[in-house]
Design an enzyme around this catalytic site. Structure first.
Site, PDB file in Angstrom:
ATOM      1  N   GLN A 295      -7.237  -0.172  11.899  1.00 14.11           N
ATOM      2  CA  GLN A 295      -7.814  -1.505  12.299  1.00 14.11           C
ATOM      3  C   GLN A 295      -8.390  -1.759  13.742  1.00 14.11           C
ATOM      4  O   GLN A 295      -7.965  -1.234  14.668  1.00 14.11           O
ATOM      5  CB  GLN A 295      -6.629  -2.653  12.244  1.00 14.11           C
ATOM      6  CG  GLN A 295      -5.943  -2.579  10.677  1.00 14.11           C
ATOM      7  CD  GLN A 295      -6.832  -3.437   9.710  1.00 14.11           C
ATOM      8  OE1 GLN A 295      -7.879  -3.784   9.983  1.00 14.11           O
ATOM      9  NE2 GLN A 295      -6.392  -3.723   8.535  1.00 14.11           N
TER      10      GLN A 295
ATOM     11  N   ARG B  74       1.190  -2.064   7.068  1.00 12.47           N
ATOM     12  CA  ARG B  74       2.005  -1.129   7.806  1.00 12.47           C
ATOM     13  C   ARG B  74       2.992  -1.783   9.093  1.00 12.47           C
ATOM     14  O   ARG B  74       4.386  -1.187   8.959  1.00 12.47           O
ATOM     15  CB  ARG B  74       0.978  -0.241   8.489  1.00 12.47           C
ATOM     16  CG  ARG B  74       0.478   0.873   7.667  1.00 12.47           C
ATOM     17  CD  ARG B  74      -0.877   1.591   8.218  1.00 12.47           C
ATOM     18  NE  ARG B  74      -1.912   0.428   8.253  1.00 12.47           N
ATOM     19  CZ  ARG B  74      -3.122   0.834   8.525  1.00 12.47           C
ATOM     20  NH1 ARG B  74      -3.488   2.146   8.927  1.00 12.47           N
ATOM     21  NH2 ARG B  74      -4.042   0.065   8.332  1.00 12.47           N
TER      22      ARG B  74
ATOM     23  N   THR C  85     -15.292  -5.165   5.724  1.00 10.21           N
ATOM     24  CA  THR C  85     -15.132  -4.956   7.276  1.00 10.21           C
ATOM     25  C   THR C  85     -15.399  -3.284   7.456  1.00 10.21           C
ATOM     26  O   THR C  85     -15.665  -3.051   8.439  1.00 10.21           O
ATOM     27  CB  THR C  85     -13.830  -5.175   7.814  1.00 10.21           C
ATOM     28  OG1 THR C  85     -12.801  -4.684   6.963  1.00 10.21           O
ATOM     29  CG2 THR C  85     -13.592  -6.786   7.902  1.00 10.21           C
TER      30      THR C  85
ATOM     31  N   ARG D  67      -1.691  -7.461  13.879  1.00  3.54           N
ATOM     32  CA  ARG D  67      -0.892  -6.715  14.580  1.00  3.54           C
ATOM     33  C   ARG D  67      -0.177  -7.343  15.772  1.00  3.54           C
ATOM     34  O   ARG D  67      -0.926  -8.211  16.526  1.00  3.54           O
ATOM     35  CB  ARG D  67      -1.939  -5.565  15.160  1.00  3.54           C
ATOM     36  CG  ARG D  67      -2.497  -4.653  14.188  1.00  3.54           C
ATOM     37  CD  ARG D  67      -1.276  -3.673  13.645  1.00  3.54           C
ATOM     38  NE  ARG D  67      -1.851  -2.834  12.533  1.00  3.54           N
ATOM     39  CZ  ARG D  67      -2.078  -3.035  11.375  1.00  3.54           C
ATOM     40  NH1 ARG D  67      -1.923  -4.113  10.637  1.00  3.54           N
ATOM     41  NH2 ARG D  67      -2.594  -1.997  10.465  1.00  3.54           N
TER      42      ARG D  67
ATOM     43  N   ILE E   1     -20.628  -8.534 -14.411  1.00  2.00           N
ATOM     44  CA  ILE E   1     -21.430  -9.688 -15.107  1.00  2.00           C
ATOM     45  C   ILE E   1     -20.482 -10.725 -15.224  1.00  2.00           C
ATOM     46  O   ILE E   1     -19.122 -10.574 -15.387  1.00  2.00           O
ATOM     47  CB  ILE E   1     -22.122  -9.361 -16.302  1.00  2.00           C
ATOM     48  CG1 ILE E   1     -21.009  -8.743 -17.480  1.00  2.00           C
ATOM     49  CG2 ILE E   1     -23.131  -8.052 -16.267  1.00  2.00           C
ATOM     50  CD1 ILE E   1     -21.578  -8.511 -18.952  1.00  2.00           C
TER      51      ILE E   1
ATOM     52  N   ASP F  12       0.745  -1.262  -0.046  1.00  3.47           N
ATOM     53  CA  ASP F  12       0.004   0.084   0.001  1.00  3.47           C
ATOM     54  C   ASP F  12       0.970   1.199  -0.067  1.00  3.47           C
ATOM     55  O   ASP F  12       0.756   2.216   0.889  1.00  3.47           O
ATOM     56  CB  ASP F  12      -0.748   0.038   1.129  1.00  3.47           C
ATOM     57  CG  ASP F  12      -1.935  -1.009   1.278  1.00  3.47           C
ATOM     58  OD1 ASP F  12      -2.367  -1.779   0.175  1.00  3.47           O
ATOM     59  OD2 ASP F  12      -2.272  -1.726   2.433  1.00  3.47           O
TER      60      ASP F  12
ATOM     61  N   ASP G 182      -5.433  -7.960  -5.600  1.00  4.66           N
ATOM     62  CA  ASP G 182      -6.529  -7.952  -4.944  1.00  4.66           C
ATOM     63  C   ASP G 182      -7.485  -6.610  -5.405  1.00  4.66           C
ATOM     64  O   ASP G 182      -7.312  -5.432  -5.083  1.00  4.66           O
ATOM     65  CB  ASP G 182      -6.293  -7.276  -3.524  1.00  4.66           C
ATOM     66  CG  ASP G 182      -7.413  -7.031  -2.706  1.00  4.66           C
ATOM     67  OD1 ASP G 182      -8.403  -7.479  -2.895  1.00  4.66           O
ATOM     68  OD2 ASP G 182      -7.343  -6.520  -1.705  1.00  4.66           O
ATOM     69  N   LEU G 183      -8.023  -6.801  -6.764  1.00  2.71           N
ATOM     70  CA  LEU G 183      -8.977  -6.001  -7.383  1.00  2.71           C
ATOM     71  C   LEU G 183     -10.356  -6.051  -7.178  1.00  2.71           C
ATOM     72  O   LEU G 183     -11.123  -5.494  -7.741  1.00  2.71           O
ATOM     73  CB  LEU G 183      -8.513  -5.947  -8.800  1.00  2.71           C
ATOM     74  CG  LEU G 183      -7.117  -5.809  -9.197  1.00  2.71           C
ATOM     75  CD1 LEU G 183      -6.982  -5.786 -10.873  1.00  2.71           C
ATOM     76  CD2 LEU G 183      -6.616  -4.485  -8.799  1.00  2.71           C
ATOM     77  N   LYS G 184     -10.484  -7.170  -6.354  1.00  2.00           N
ATOM     78  CA  LYS G 184     -12.115  -7.434  -6.227  1.00  2.00           C
ATOM     79  C   LYS G 184     -12.921  -7.367  -7.303  1.00  2.00           C
ATOM     80  O   LYS G 184     -13.998  -6.404  -7.207  1.00  2.00           O
ATOM     81  CB  LYS G 184     -12.693  -6.378  -4.857  1.00  2.00           C
ATOM     82  CG  LYS G 184     -11.572  -6.662  -3.433  1.00  2.00           C
ATOM     83  CD  LYS G 184     -12.243  -5.900  -2.314  1.00  2.00           C
ATOM     84  CE  LYS G 184     -11.495  -5.885  -1.091  1.00  2.00           C
ATOM     85  NZ  LYS G 184     -10.141  -5.421  -1.199  1.00  2.00           N
TER      86      LYS G 184
HETATM   87  O1  C5P Z   1      -1.336  -1.725   7.141  1.00  2.00           O
HETATM   88  P1  C5P Z   1      -2.411  -3.036   7.362  1.00  2.00           P
HETATM   89  O2  C5P Z   1      -1.739  -4.310   7.856  1.00  2.00           O
HETATM   90  O3  C5P Z   1      -3.512  -2.503   8.123  1.00  2.00           O
HETATM   91  O4  C5P Z   1      -2.857  -3.661   5.904  1.00  2.00           O
HETATM   92  C1  C5P Z   1      -4.043  -4.335   5.811  1.00  2.00           C
HETATM   93  C2  C5P Z   1      -4.407  -4.681   4.327  1.00  2.00           C
HETATM   94  O5  C5P Z   1      -5.321  -5.380   4.225  1.00  2.00           O
HETATM   95  C3  C5P Z   1      -4.509  -3.547   3.511  1.00  2.00           C
HETATM   96  O6  C5P Z   1      -4.143  -3.468   2.110  1.00  2.00           O
HETATM   97  C4  C5P Z   1      -6.051  -3.364   3.535  1.00  2.00           C
HETATM   98  O7  C5P Z   1      -6.714  -2.662   2.496  1.00  2.00           O
HETATM   99  C5  C5P Z   1      -6.485  -4.841   3.503  1.00  2.00           C
HETATM  100  N1  C5P Z   1      -7.822  -5.046   4.255  1.00  2.00           N
HETATM  101  C6  C5P Z   1      -7.939  -4.916   5.375  1.00  2.00           C
HETATM  102  N2  C5P Z   1      -9.278  -5.380   5.820  1.00  2.00           N
HETATM  103  C7  C5P Z   1     -10.013  -5.876   5.162  1.00  2.00           C
HETATM  104  C8  C5P Z   1      -9.889  -6.243   3.742  1.00  2.00           C
HETATM  105  C9  C5P Z   1      -8.394  -5.818   3.289  1.00  2.00           C
HETATM  106  O8  C5P Z   1      -7.287  -4.650   6.109  1.00  2.00           O
HETATM  107  N3  C5P Z   1     -11.178  -6.114   5.646  1.00  2.00           N
END
Ligand code: C5P
Length: 240
Positions: free
Chosen positions: A193, A214, A123, A184, A65, A10, A59-61
């Site tokens: 988060q 991070r 989330t 974490r 269609i 990121d 991760d382009l989700k």
């Molecule tokens: O920096 P961090 O460890 O929080 O990054 C988590 C990664 O996972 C980010 O790319 C975030 O967009 C992704 N992500 C998330 N929660 C979700 C789906 C994706 O943190 N529910």
């Protein structure tokens, strides 16, 4: 021990991403490339990561269609990514088309199919927000419902939050791959988060892959940070 770490790239520039890939490729399983970086750096960055020997989680989700999603999945498979995401709320037919495109394209290239991961409920959504878009009931039930539908469509993996791991492990086949962000360690800043687990806790709860951003890329020494997380997983696994 299998290395479960995917680092979320990121970061805003290709230069920064390339730097992280060069430093981290020897110590992690792979890298997650999301929309921001893919829109700016494109397929070339994915090729560069693959050349480093690391895996790619694109991760382009996808949510469209069935025909469009299938073609997008086929294109990602030709790029040689190992995992990619689609929205399960795109429906059964869309998910079946995505899984078939991954299998058929990989088959024609004589390589393993990427794991098409279902995203259930983002989330960032709350129950009132779900209700606003016409989904009645609570988030937990919706996650369960969409995961079951994805499983019925043949999906072999899902993205889920740390707190959904235990529930999904109970309802999905054992071989299902679960990919979990929100990781974490005790000393890490939570940032935005809200519900987190440490890396060893998430593995213990049933995660197959951990997406970590991070705590690794923003550390003073990203390689040392990744190695510390791996060591914590290894010591929890040997003492379990
Ligand atoms: O920096 P961090 O460890 O929080 O990054 C988590 C990664 O996972 C980010 O790319 C975030 O967009 C992704 N992500 C998330 N929660 C979700 C789906 C994706 O943190 N529910």
């Amino acid at each position: 021990m299998r290395n479960p770490i995917y680092v979320a790239l990121d970061v805003p520039t290709v230069e920064k991403a390339s730097e992280l890939v060069a430093v981290l490729a020897p110590v992690v399983a792979g890298f997650k490339v999301g929309k921001e970086l893919f829109v700016s750096a494109g397929p070339q960055l994915v090729r560069q990561i693959r050349e480093s020997g690391a895996s790619v989680f694109l991760d382009l989700k996808f949510h469209d269609i069935p025909n469009t999603v299938a073609k997008s999945v086929a294109a990602a498979t030709r790029l040689d990514v190992q995992m990619l995401t689609i929205h399960t709320c795109g429906g059964l037919e869309m998910m079946r088309a995505a899984e078939a495109a991954a299998q058929e394209t990989a088959g024609s290239l004589h390589r393993a199919a990427p794991v098409v991961l279902g995203v259930t409920v983002l989330t960032s959504m709350s129950t009132p927000e779900l209700n606003q878009v016409g989904v009645t009931g609570d988030i937990g039930h919706q996650v369960e419902r969409l995961a079951m539908l994805g499983n019925q469509a043949g999906l072999r993996g899902f993205v889920c939050s740390p707190l959904e791991l235990a529930m999904l492990r109970q309802i999905l086949p054992e071989a299902t791959q679960l990919v979990t962000p929100g990781i974490r360690g005790p000393g890490d800043a939570a940032g935005d988060q809200k519900r987190t687990l440490s890396a060893p806790e998430a593995i213990e709860a049933g995660a197959t892959w951990l997406v970590i951003g991070r705590p690794i890329y923003a550390a003073a020494d990203p390689k040392a940070a990744a190695e510390r997380i791996l060591a914590a997983i290894a010591s929890a696994t040997t003492t379990a």
